[in-house]
Design an enzyme around this catalytic site. Structure first.
Site, mmCIF file in Angstrom:
data_model
loop_
_atom_site.group_PDB
_atom_site.id
_atom_site.type_symbol
_atom_site.label_atom_id
_atom_site.label_comp_id
_atom_site.label_asym_id
_atom_site.label_seq_id
_atom_site.Cartn_x
_atom_site.Cartn_y
_atom_site.Cartn_z
ATOM 1 N NE ARG A 1 -2.325 -4.360 -1.430
ATOM 2 C CZ ARG A 1 -1.930 -3.726 -0.325
ATOM 3 N NH1 ARG A 1 -0.859 -4.114 0.318
ATOM 4 N NH2 ARG A 1 -2.621 -2.707 0.143
ATOM 5 N N GLY B 1 0.833 -1.202 0.000
ATOM 6 C CA GLY B 1 0.000 0.000 0.000
ATOM 7 C C GLY B 1 0.864 1.247 0.000
ATOM 8 C CG ASP C 1 1.229 -2.672 10.069
ATOM 9 O OD1 ASP C 1 2.174 -1.990 9.610
ATOM 10 O OD2 ASP C 1 0.577 -3.477 9.382
ATOM 11 N NE ARG D 1 -2.987 -5.077 4.952
ATOM 12 C CZ ARG D 1 -1.956 -5.335 4.192
ATOM 13 N NH1 ARG D 1 -0.792 -5.635 4.736
ATOM 14 N NH2 ARG D 1 -2.066 -5.317 2.895
ATOM 15 C CG ASP E 1 3.490 -6.945 7.529
ATOM 16 O OD1 ASP E 1 2.874 -6.319 6.656
ATOM 17 O OD2 ASP E 1 2.971 -7.857 8.212
ATOM 18 C CG ASP F 1 -1.783 -0.196 7.735
ATOM 19 O OD1 ASP F 1 -2.639 0.654 7.447
ATOM 20 O OD2 ASP F 1 -1.615 -1.248 7.080
ATOM 21 C CB THR G 1 2.687 0.830 5.961
ATOM 22 O OG1 THR G 1 1.319 0.576 6.327
ATOM 23 C CG2 THR G 1 3.552 0.549 7.178
HETATM 24 P P1 ADP Z 1 2.746 -4.264 2.677
HETATM 25 O O1 ADP Z 1 4.164 -4.279 2.256
HETATM 26 O O2 ADP Z 1 2.159 -2.892 2.691
HETATM 27 O O3 ADP Z 1 2.508 -5.040 3.954
HETATM 28 P P2 ADP Z 1 1.668 -6.516 1.164
HETATM 29 O O4 ADP Z 1 1.462 -7.399 2.353
HETATM 30 O O5 ADP Z 1 0.614 -6.523 0.124
HETATM 31 O O6 ADP Z 1 1.882 -4.988 1.541
HETATM 32 O O7 ADP Z 1 3.051 -6.961 0.503
HETATM 33 C C1 ADP Z 1 3.539 -6.263 -0.635
HETATM 34 C C2 ADP Z 1 4.208 -7.230 -1.572
HETATM 35 O O8 ADP Z 1 5.330 -7.844 -0.924
HETATM 36 C C3 ADP Z 1 3.370 -8.420 -2.004
HETATM 37 O O9 ADP Z 1 2.464 -8.095 -3.030
HETATM 38 C C4 ADP Z 1 4.442 -9.379 -2.484
HETATM 39 O O10 ADP Z 1 4.910 -9.015 -3.747
HETATM 40 C C5 ADP Z 1 5.536 -9.133 -1.452
HETATM 41 N N1 ADP Z 1 5.423 -10.137 -0.382
HETATM 42 C C6 ADP Z 1 4.531 -10.186 0.620
HETATM 43 N N2 ADP Z 1 4.692 -11.275 1.383
HETATM 44 C C7 ADP Z 1 5.743 -11.966 0.836
HETATM 45 C C8 ADP Z 1 6.404 -13.205 1.143
HETATM 46 N N3 ADP Z 1 6.026 -13.959 2.171
HETATM 47 N N4 ADP Z 1 7.412 -13.566 0.335
HETATM 48 C C9 ADP Z 1 7.810 -12.819 -0.714
HETATM 49 N N5 ADP Z 1 7.208 -11.651 -1.052
HETATM 50 C C10 ADP Z 1 6.201 -11.225 -0.297
HETATM 51 O O1 F6P Z 2 -1.667 -1.302 4.409
HETATM 52 C C1 F6P Z 2 -2.275 -0.093 4.045
HETATM 53 C C2 F6P Z 2 -3.753 -0.279 3.805
HETATM 54 O O2 F6P Z 2 -4.293 0.978 3.441
HETATM 55 C C3 F6P Z 2 -4.549 -0.889 4.968
HETATM 56 O O3 F6P Z 2 -4.813 0.050 5.972
HETATM 57 C C4 F6P Z 2 -5.768 -1.384 4.246
HETATM 58 O O4 F6P Z 2 -6.351 -2.471 4.946
HETATM 59 C C5 F6P Z 2 -5.206 -1.853 2.918
HETATM 60 O O5 F6P Z 2 -3.955 -1.188 2.742
HETATM 61 C C6 F6P Z 2 -6.093 -1.556 1.732
HETATM 62 O O6 F6P Z 2 -5.498 -2.132 0.621
HETATM 63 P P1 F6P Z 2 -5.884 -1.785 -0.876
HETATM 64 O O7 F6P Z 2 -5.328 -0.432 -1.192
HETATM 65 O O8 F6P Z 2 -5.252 -2.871 -1.658
HETATM 66 O O9 F6P Z 2 -7.376 -1.780 -0.928
#
Ligand code: ADP
Ligand code: F6P
Length: 319
Positions: free
Chosen positions: A72, A11, A129, A171, A103, A127, A125
């Site tokens: 993502r 995000g 978090d 989240r 994360d 969040d 982020t």
């Molecule tokens: P954020 O980084 O904001 O927590 P996401 O959880 O969607 O957002 O993770 C972002 C991107 O990081 C994912 O779309 C993926 O490409 C990569 N990613 C997430 N989890 C993993 C994982 N366990 N192993 C490898 N890449 C990951």
């Molecule tokens: O991680 C940032 C965040 O905005 C969260 O607060 C929310 O749950 C999520 O991303 C929304 O994701 P998307 O933009 O994919 O709808």
């Protein structure tokens, strides 16, 4: 270390541009070359990679979003996707990578590091978090957006004597609700870290009404969910008219606050320094006013921290 790469992932968050600017400018200042990677790990796998210079990051410090765009990318979670990413880094002669995200993005950076490729994470982020750092880039801007929304909703709440339920993002983390609720003077703050007791919320509403209070703001973290059910329950128990506002992605954009720009600049600079020192597999953060770095394994641990003092203060102030 001759060339570093930079990507933003997951995000987006206001202030990511300030982080990109700091990474690029500090790296160039110190004699490195920089590759920008568009659309996070998706762009990495596809080789959507370009050379960045001083001008590439001009006029962006005040802009929300991310000039590198974000994505993502499910494929990167697979072994095949990971290997494609590693191959692209080799093809484009990139020696180290800065990943700005949450994360999930850190988990990807950790996998690259475990495969021998130096990575540094920057917390980006809204969040807030990530347990190892006091603040993540974008959180301060997001809570200011929520505080501004609370101001508008308080006006109409007072006019109609309603209970206004505001669902905010985060989240599984209640930090946006807690911090914005404290700053906005919310009557109730409902977060996933604390068990929800509807009777407490209703008692406060009735007590407030009895002493002539006109507005009622209830901040609900999305991790708790079901805002319409909560509203219905409150109406049933108190007879009070309710309205629900889901602020949603409004919280993800906007002009980044000075605080977000400052931490982003400091994080970006430290990330480059670490790579130049031959360090990898770490994430930068802030502890008090100190820039810190911790192993990505630590930074990706589930976060169950709650600022209990702040929660209790918000409760006391909203009696
Ligand atoms: P954020 O980084 O904001 O927590 P996401 O959880 O969607 O957002 O993770 C972002 C991107 O990081 C994912 O779309 C993926 O490409 C990569 N990613 C997430 N989890 C993993 C994982 N366990 N192993 C490898 N890449 C990951
Ligand atoms: O991680 C940032 C965040 O905005 C969260 O607060 C929310 O749950 C999520 O991303 C929304 O994701 P998307 O933009 O994919 O709808």
């Amino acid at each position: 270390m001759k060339r570093i790469g930079i990507l933003t992932s997951g995000g987006d968050a206001p202030g990511m541009n300030a982080a990109i600017r700091a990474v690029v400018r500090v790296a160039l200042y110190k004699g490195l070359q920089v590759s920008g990677i568009r659309r996070g790990y998706q762009g990495l796998i596809e080789g959507d990679i370009f050379d960045m210079n001083v001008s590439s990051v001009g006029d962006i410090i005040h802009r929300g979003g991310t000039i590198l765009q974000s994505a993502r990318c499910l494929e990167f979670k697979t072994e095949e996707g990971l290997q494609k990413g590693l191959e692209m880094l080799r093809l484009f002669n990139i020696d180290g990578l800065v990943v700005c995200g949450g994360d999930g993005s850190y988990k990807g950076a950790l996998k690259l590091w475990e495969n021998g490729f130096p990575t540094i994470g920057i917390p980006g982020t809204i969040d807030n978090d990530l347990g190892y750092t006091d603040y993540t880039i974008g959180f301060d801007t997001a809570i200011n957006t929520v505080v501004s929304a609370i101001g508008n909703l308080r006006d109409t709440s007072s006019s109609h004597g309603r209970a206004n339920i505001i669902e905010v993002m985060g989240r599984h983390c209640g930090d946006i609700a807690l911090h914005a609720g404290l700053a906005g003077g919310a009557e109730s703050i409902i977060i996933p870290e604390v068990e929800f007791n509807v009777d407490d919320v209703c008692r406060k509403l009735i007590q407030g009404k009895n002493r002539g209070k006109l507005h009622n703001i209830i901040l609900l973290a999305e991790g708790v969910g079901k805002p319409y059910d909560v509203a219905e329950l409150i109406t049933k128990k108190t007879g009070m008219d309710t309205r629900v506002s889901i602020i949603g992605h409004l919280q993800r954009g906007g002009v980044p606050t000075a605080f977000d720009r400052i931490i982003a600049s400091r994080f970006g600079s430290r990330a480059v320094e670490l790579l130049m020192e031959g360090v990898g597999g770490r994430a930068v953060g802030i502890d008090g006013n100190d820039i810190i770095d911790v192993p990505l394994e630590v930074a990706t641990k589930p976060n169950d921290r709650l600022n209990k003092d702040m929660y209790d203060l918000a409760q006391m102030l909203s009696i």
